[in-house]
Write an enzyme that holds these catalytic residues in place. Structure first.
Site, PDB file in Angstrom:
ATOM      1  N   TYR A  78      61.430   5.324  -6.192  1.00 34.17           N
ATOM      2  CA  TYR A  78      61.164   5.422  -7.889  1.00 34.17           C
ATOM      3  C   TYR A  78      60.464   6.872  -7.354  1.00 34.17           C
ATOM      4  O   TYR A  78      61.121   7.406  -8.699  1.00 34.17           O
ATOM      5  CB  TYR A  78      59.631   4.469  -8.585  1.00 34.17           C
TER       6      TYR A  78
ATOM      7  N   LYS B   8      62.273   9.936 -10.175  1.00 35.45           N
ATOM      8  CA  LYS B   8      61.829   9.915 -11.550  1.00 35.45           C
ATOM      9  C   LYS B   8      61.651  11.900 -11.390  1.00 35.45           C
ATOM     10  O   LYS B   8      61.610  12.697 -12.162  1.00 35.45           O
ATOM     11  CB  LYS B   8      60.269  10.197 -11.393  1.00 35.45           C
TER      12      LYS B   8
END
Length: 313
Positions: free
Chosen positions: A167, A171
């Protein structure tokens, strides 16, 4: 910083992805209350129907156009199709502002991930927004239409720790995309912003906790989080003020100040204070996280052995 009139969405067409729940829905309601025309896109038609009903209750006048469309945004073709459908309801004209709020996460240990976990992490964390920005920038530039594109990263777009290997890289990539577009889209008069929210109390947060490692939860214990409404208001105010990097909590603001790179300052005085605090606080925070991870080694090894990770020797 002192003389910016601020962005007013009244009467503007705002396109919001991920607009059926969480941050996207909270933002859609806020901007509806401010008189904007709203188009939301998400996958689940049932959730979209419920979201539109909520928007109808806060509309400011009968002339506001409130629309919802069901699309997947995982690839360029679907994202372009979604944008075209949204624009068709407004005579083909590109939106005045695009907020890419779609995305999800699945925290887990790196060594336990499959190839699918890795690729889906980048799709759900990066591409689902990047393809929307890709389609929107092209359409806005071709129509010579000035406007705004707003991406949503995370506190984990400034730093990272155990559990976020599928993740956090996505980002960080969104931050790089936003910084690039903030420069490049000046050629067309298009403003680019990126929001870095902390933990948000949403259904998505409850889902990610199903796979989140215990050590990750321990590190996050001090993060009280925000409601979607608090996050949406903070994001809106950042866009209103013209901030390139938008943060709404102290911890993320400290990381922004200490890892800003070439991004412009939001406030010269506050950022100088944040810089000074972050110079001392960031290494202390990092050291405390590393100590928690090291202390978790034996428990983690037992967990891996129990789940057959090491296999036969």
């Amino acid at each position: 910083m002192f003389f910016n009139k601020g962005w007013d969405p009244k009467g503007l067409h705002v396109y919001i992805t991920g607009g059926s729940t969480g941050l996207g829905l909270a933002l859609a309601k806020l901007l509806t209350q401010k008189g904007a025309h709203i188009s939301i896109v998400a996958r689940d038609q049932g959730k979209l129907d419920r979201a539109i009903n909520e928007l109808q209750t806060v509309r400011q006048n009968p002339e506001q156009i409130l629309k919802a469309y069901s699309f997947s945004l995982n690839n360029a073709a679907d994202s372009a199709a979604a944008l075209k459908t949204v624009c068709d309801a407004h005579g083909g004209t590109a939106p005045d502002a695009v907020f890419a709020c779609a995305g999800s996460s699945k925290p887990m240990f790196f060594v336990e991930m499959s190839e699918q976990d890795m690729t889906e992490g980048m799709t759900a964390g990066y591409w689902v927004q990047a393809w929307t920005a890709f389609a929107a920038a092209k359409h806005m530039a071709r129509q010579k239409r000035k406007g705004k594109i707003v991406l949503v990263s995370s506190t984990l777009g400034y730093m990272s720790f155990v559990g976020w290997a599928s993740y956090s890289p996505a980002k960080h990539a969104l931050r790089a995309l936003a910084d690039t577009l903030h420069s490049e889209l000046l050629l067309y008069g298009i403003d680019v912003h990126i929001f870095f929210p902390p933990t948000m109390e949403t259904a998505g947060y409850e889902t990610e906790n199903l796979t989140k490692p215990k050590i990750t939860k321990r590190i996050e214990e001090a993060d009280e989080g925000l409601t979607p409404e608090q996050a949406a208001l903070g994001m809106f105010r950042g866009v209103e003020r013209g901030e390139a990097h938008i943060t709404v909590d102290l911890i993320t603001s400290l990381f922004r100040a200490s890892t800003r790179g070439s991004a412009p300052k939001n406030n010269w005085i506050l950022d100088a204070i944040y810089d000074s605090i972050a110079f001392i606080a960031t290494p202390i925070w990092k050291s405390s996280v590393d100590k928690k991870v090291v202390a978790h080694r034996d428990e983690h090894r037992a967990y891996l052995e129990q789940n057959g990770f090491f296999g036969d020797k």
